[in-house]
Design a protein around this motif. Structure first.
Motif, PDB file in Angstrom:
ATOM      1  N   TYR A 100       0.968  -0.973   0.247  1.00  9.78           N
ATOM      2  CA  TYR A 100       0.257  -0.023  -0.113  1.00  9.78           C
ATOM      3  C   TYR A 100       0.766   1.069  -0.106  1.00  9.78           C
ATOM      4  CZ  TYR A 100      -3.953   3.353   1.341  1.00  9.78           C
ATOM      5  OH  TYR A 100      -4.204   4.412   1.519  1.00  9.78           O
ATOM      6  N   LEU A 101       1.748   1.541   0.696  1.00 16.61           N
ATOM      7  CA  LEU A 101       2.950   2.397   1.054  1.00 16.61           C
ATOM      8  C   LEU A 101       3.382   2.655  -0.364  1.00 16.61           C
ATOM      9  CD1 LEU A 101       3.851   2.256   4.469  1.00 16.61           C
ATOM     10  CD2 LEU A 101       2.793   3.377   3.547  1.00 16.61           C
ATOM     11  N   GLU A 102       4.228   1.669  -1.239  1.00 12.64           N
ATOM     12  CA  GLU A 102       4.797   1.829  -2.424  1.00 12.64           C
ATOM     13  C   GLU A 102       3.391   2.555  -3.426  1.00 12.64           C
ATOM     14  OE1 GLU A 102       5.953  -2.663  -2.928  1.00 12.64           O
ATOM     15  OE2 GLU A 102       7.584  -1.827  -1.694  1.00 12.64           O
ATOM     16  N   ASP A 103       2.424   1.748  -3.621  1.00 13.15           N
ATOM     17  CA  ASP A 103       1.484   2.289  -4.603  1.00 13.15           C
ATOM     18  C   ASP A 103       0.774   3.626  -4.193  1.00 13.15           C
ATOM     19  OD1 ASP A 103       1.531  -0.579  -5.436  1.00 13.15           O
ATOM     20  OD2 ASP A 103       0.300  -1.072  -4.828  1.00 13.15           O
ATOM     21  N   MET A 104       0.616   3.878  -3.078  1.00  7.23           N
ATOM     22  CA  MET A 104       0.467   5.521  -3.067  1.00  7.23           C
ATOM     23  C   MET A 104       1.345   5.716  -3.417  1.00  7.23           C
ATOM     24  SD  MET A 104      -3.295   4.665  -2.466  1.00  7.23           S
ATOM     25  CE  MET A 104      -2.899   3.400  -3.772  1.00  7.23           C
ATOM     26  N   SER A 105       2.914   5.686  -2.681  1.00  4.07           N
ATOM     27  CA  SER A 105       3.838   6.808  -3.019  1.00  4.07           C
ATOM     28  C   SER A 105       3.843   6.868  -3.915  1.00  4.07           C
ATOM     29  CB  SER A 105       4.921   6.108  -2.551  1.00  4.07           C
ATOM     30  OG  SER A 105       5.951   7.272  -2.350  1.00  4.07           O
ATOM     31  N   ALA A 106       3.542   5.690  -6.030  1.00  3.72           N
ATOM     32  CA  ALA A 106       3.964   5.276  -6.527  1.00  3.72           C
ATOM     33  C   ALA A 106       3.158   7.045  -7.303  1.00  3.72           C
ATOM     34  CB  ALA A 106       3.687   4.465  -7.514  1.00  3.72           C
ATOM     35  N   VAL A 107       2.007   7.394  -6.453  1.00  2.00           N
ATOM     36  CA  VAL A 107       0.494   7.845  -7.326  1.00  2.00           C
ATOM     37  C   VAL A 107       1.303   9.513  -6.158  1.00  2.00           C
ATOM     38  CG1 VAL A 107      -0.834   6.565  -7.666  1.00  2.00           C
ATOM     39  CG2 VAL A 107      -1.126   7.425  -5.427  1.00  2.00           C
ATOM     40  N   GLY A 108       1.774  10.032  -5.782  1.00  3.94           N
ATOM     41  CA  GLY A 108       2.208  11.054  -5.587  1.00  3.94           C
ATOM     42  C   GLY A 108       2.128  11.359  -4.054  1.00  3.94           C
ATOM     43  N   ALA A 109       1.405  10.549  -3.006  1.00  4.10           N
ATOM     44  CA  ALA A 109       1.196  11.223  -1.960  1.00  4.10           C
ATOM     45  C   ALA A 109       2.074  10.929  -1.093  1.00  4.10           C
ATOM     46  CB  ALA A 109      -0.160  10.094  -1.559  1.00  4.10           C
ATOM     47  N   LEU A 110       1.959  11.785  -0.450  1.00  8.93           N
ATOM     48  CA  LEU A 110       3.125  11.980   0.893  1.00  8.93           C
ATOM     49  C   LEU A 110       2.935  11.154   2.102  1.00  8.93           C
ATOM     50  CD1 LEU A 110       3.419  15.855   1.092  1.00  8.93           C
ATOM     51  CD2 LEU A 110       5.106  14.536  -0.108  1.00  8.93           C
ATOM     52  N   GLU A 111       4.009  10.798   2.895  1.00 13.02           N
ATOM     53  CA  GLU A 111       3.239   9.950   3.852  1.00 13.02           C
ATOM     54  C   GLU A 111       2.814  10.858   5.331  1.00 13.02           C
ATOM     55  OE1 GLU A 111       5.907   7.326   5.070  1.00 13.02           O
ATOM     56  OE2 GLU A 111       5.999   5.769   3.653  1.00 13.02           O
ATOM     57  N   PRO A 112       1.563  10.939   5.713  1.00 10.60           N
ATOM     58  CA  PRO A 112       0.869  11.129   6.990  1.00 10.60           C
ATOM     59  C   PRO A 112       1.955  11.658   7.970  1.00 10.60           C
ATOM     60  CG  PRO A 112      -0.601   9.091   5.953  1.00 10.60           C
ATOM     61  CD  PRO A 112       0.851   9.414   5.355  1.00 10.60           C
ATOM     62  N   THR A 113       1.524  12.151   8.579  1.00  6.38           N
ATOM     63  CA  THR A 113       3.178  12.369  10.028  1.00  6.38           C
ATOM     64  C   THR A 113       2.511  11.467  10.611  1.00  6.38           C
ATOM     65  OG1 THR A 113       1.608  14.640  10.216  1.00  6.38           O
ATOM     66  CG2 THR A 113       2.221  14.441  12.428  1.00  6.38           C
ATOM     67  N   ALA A 114       0.858  10.266  10.734  1.00 11.74           N
ATOM     68  CA  ALA A 114       1.895   9.133  11.824  1.00 11.74           C
ATOM     69  C   ALA A 114      -0.004   8.457  10.906  1.00 11.74           C
ATOM     70  CB  ALA A 114       0.319   9.471  13.208  1.00 11.74           C
ATOM     71  N   MET A 115       0.720   7.025  11.083  1.00  6.27           N
ATOM     72  CA  MET A 115      -0.290   5.378   9.897  1.00  6.27           C
ATOM     73  C   MET A 115      -0.244   4.636  11.306  1.00  6.27           C
ATOM     74  SD  MET A 115       1.632   5.339   5.956  1.00  6.27           S
ATOM     75  CE  MET A 115       3.302   5.688   6.822  1.00  6.27           C
ATOM     76  N   PRO A 116      -1.010   4.840  12.075  1.00  4.98           N
ATOM     77  CA  PRO A 116      -1.317   3.645  13.231  1.00  4.98           C
ATOM     78  C   PRO A 116      -2.062   2.572  13.204  1.00  4.98           C
ATOM     79  CG  PRO A 116      -2.982   5.168  13.412  1.00  4.98           C
ATOM     80  CD  PRO A 116      -2.134   5.973  12.261  1.00  4.98           C
ATOM     81  N   ARG A 117      -1.184   1.484  13.517  1.00  2.00           N
ATOM     82  CA  ARG A 117      -2.161  -0.375  13.104  1.00  2.00           C
ATOM     83  C   ARG A 117      -3.028  -0.376  14.618  1.00  2.00           C
ATOM     84  NH1 ARG A 117       2.325  -4.389  10.818  1.00  2.00           N
ATOM     85  NH2 ARG A 117       3.742  -2.061   9.568  1.00  2.00           N
ATOM     86  N   ALA A 118      -4.160  -0.828  13.786  1.00  2.00           N
ATOM     87  CA  ALA A 118      -4.705  -0.821  15.252  1.00  2.00           C
ATOM     88  C   ALA A 118      -4.393  -1.970  16.493  1.00  2.00           C
ATOM     89  CB  ALA A 118      -6.437  -1.400  14.274  1.00  2.00           C
ATOM     90  N   THR A 119      -4.563  -2.726  16.218  1.00  2.00           N
ATOM     91  CA  THR A 119      -3.615  -3.694  16.328  1.00  2.00           C
ATOM     92  C   THR A 119      -2.737  -2.797  18.231  1.00  2.00           C
ATOM     93  OG1 THR A 119      -2.309  -4.698  15.511  1.00  2.00           O
ATOM     94  CG2 THR A 119      -3.603  -5.865  15.110  1.00  2.00           C
ATOM     95  N   GLN A 120      -2.446  -1.757  17.617  1.00  2.00           N
ATOM     96  CA  GLN A 120      -0.728  -0.342  18.254  1.00  2.00           C
ATOM     97  C   GLN A 120      -2.169  -0.188  19.327  1.00  2.00           C
ATOM     98  OE1 GLN A 120       0.636   1.374  15.980  1.00  2.00           O
ATOM     99  NE2 GLN A 120       2.825  -0.132  15.202  1.00  2.00           N
ATOM    100  N   TYR A 121      -3.155  -0.153  19.356  1.00  2.00           N
ATOM    101  CA  TYR A 121      -4.441   0.889  20.407  1.00  2.00           C
ATOM    102  C   TYR A 121      -5.358   0.168  20.609  1.00  2.00           C
ATOM    103  CZ  TYR A 121      -2.277   4.438  18.410  1.00  2.00           C
ATOM    104  OH  TYR A 121      -0.690   5.500  18.275  1.00  2.00           O
TER     105      TYR A 121
END
Length: 472
Positions: A100-121
């Motif tokens: 997902y990160l690779e594909d969204m980077s390919a369409v020019g999207a900046l990475e958000p400030t935080a990308m939490p995973r549900a299992t961490q919360y």
């Protein structure tokens, strides 16, 4: 400071945006459930809210904007895929997140400030669920914990539907332990074959909706500025988020923004119709990421978007022309305020793109380059050079800018220089062409590819090859 106007789904109108704290502007956007590649429709909210993220950073300062986009990495679809493939759930979700990160980077999207995973919360979710039970907004039944929809009188306000209408129009999960058909799961039991965590209600896992409320509260606070996502999430996901968060005593989001759905060739994208494809499918077919992004940006985010092969071809052709015009041009921020003004009006990208066409037609490569960069469009590779010889024959020409007096002898010299540069580019000798362009620039002469129209201004010679040939 630029005044932003955003359409607030909650109030059903476009409003002037005033952040809760201009030093800490906060946005939450619902992310993917990570069990497979992101399909084309998944990319639309990413691209839309990436542009908003860029705009907020420009207006308030990059250090004053926090953008959170989550990953749902505990969900029954993930469990089913892991069972089908025999893979460990952690391995599956880690791989899918990286895709997902690779594909969204390919369409020019900046990475958000935080990308939490549900299992961490999980701990935060359990604490919120316990609080909802204590306040009378949730109840335990047969190992499940459910939110009592009737306890929140404003349920349905976001989508503008009554509870009865929502029951009639939704596929409500029927369960004998529910007090009301619309009550939704906050916690459910897990056997030993499924992921699970210890809780006051036994070993289990969270329902889908609670994760976003818990993560948004933990990362952004009691109240935050903007919550975004696709219109398909408005009900039930966002409706449920609001209900549980407000009942837990949180103010939650001030502005709700939703992008409309995507179609393919005028039809809903589905595997049964044979028109379902992922972002990676397009990238592997040689469609550049910025072409995908350009097609997405060409339709206003609140309108349904139709992906077609004709639009893809047109987008590639336009970007190819624009990249040629921009090549070698220094960034010129002069027109930034005009580009920003369109984006500030509820992300009116179609109007901004019309303005970019004007810059291109006027041969203002430096301004065009700056504006393209702001909305995340820029060459990802040299793909756009492939049809250059053919395109030059369709009306493009070599443009020359020279600051100084003009005379026929000078124009003949410039013609020779431009011809040499055009030959290098036509033979794909870009290394030599770039070196010549740099040498010419040091002498006060700028070479570039233009759409073919000649422009003349005082103390500035800007003529095409065709115009120079006519002078000989």
């Amino acid at each position: 400071m630029t005044t932003l106007k955003l359409y607030n789904t909650k109030n059903r109108q476009k409003e002037a945006f005033t952040p809760l704290d201009a030093q800490n502007v906060r946005m939450y956007v619902c992310g993917p459930t990570v069990y497979d590649r992101a399909h084309l429709g998944n990319a639309r909210p990413v691209i839309v809210f990436d542009v908003l993220f860029r705009l907020l950073r420009h207006v308030y300062g990059a250090e004053h904007v926090t953008y959170v986009r989550n990953f749902t990495d505990v969900e029954d679809k993930i469990n089913a895929r892991a069972s089908e493939t025999g893979r460990a759930i952690g391995d599956l979700t880690n791989e899918t997140i990286q895709w997902y990160l690779e594909d969204m980077s390919a369409v020019g999207a900046l990475e958000p400030t935080a990308m939490p995973r549900a299992t961490q919360y999980i701990d935060q979710m359990i604490a919120m669920i316990a609080d909802l039970i204590a306040k009378g907004h949730a109840y335990e039944a047969e190992g499940h914990v459910l939110f009592a929809v009737e306890s929140y009188k404003e349920y349905g306000a976001l989508s503008g539907r009554s509870v009865d209408d929502m029951i009639a129009g939704a596929r409500v999960e029927v369960a004998p332990y529910k007090r009301n058909p619309m009550d939704f799961v906050l916690w459910k039991p897990s056997d030993e074959s499924l992921p699970g965590w210890d809780s006051p209600w036994g070993r289990g896992r969270p329902g889908w909706h609670i994760e976003c409320s818990a993560m948004a509260h933990d990362l952004l606070g009691e109240r935050f500025d903007i919550h975004g996502g696709g219109i398909d999430l408005q009900f039930p996901h966002h409706e449920n988020e609001i209900a549980q968060s407000r009942c837990a005593g949180h103010g939650f989001a001030n502005v709700w923004m939703h992008n409309e759905m995507l179609q393919v060739e005028g039809k809903k994208m589905s595997k049964s119709l044979g028109n379902f494809f992922t972002v990676r499918d397009l990238l592997d077919q040689g469609v550049p990421g910025e072409v995908i992004r350009f097609v997405m940006l060409s339709t206003h985010y609140r309108n349904p978007m139709d992906w077609t092969e004709d639009k893809r071809k047109e987008a590639a052709s336009i970007l190819q022309e624009w990249y040629n015009i921009c090549e070698g041009e220094p960034l010129d921020q002069y027109s930034y305020h005009l580009t920003i003004s369109y984006l500030a009006d509820d992300l009116n990208l179609p109007a901004a793109i019309t303005y970019l066409h004007q810059l291109a037609n006027d041969g203002l490569g430096g301004q065009l380059k700056a504006a393209l960069g702001f909305i995340g469009l820029g060459p990802s590779s040299d793909w756009w050079r492939g049809q250059e010889i053919e395109d030059l024959q369709k009306g493009r020409s070599i443009g020359i800018s020279y600051s100084g007096p003009s005379n026929l002898q000078l124009e003949e010299a410039l013609l020779s220089l431009a011809g040499k540069w055009a030959e290098m580019r036509a033979s794909n000798d870009y290394r030599s062409a770039d070196a010549l362009r740099t040498e010419a620039l040091e002498c006060g002469v700028q070479l570039r590819v233009t759409p073919g129209r000649a422009a003349h201004a005082a103390a500035n010679l800007d003529v095409s090859l065709a115009a120079l040939q006519a002078l000989r």
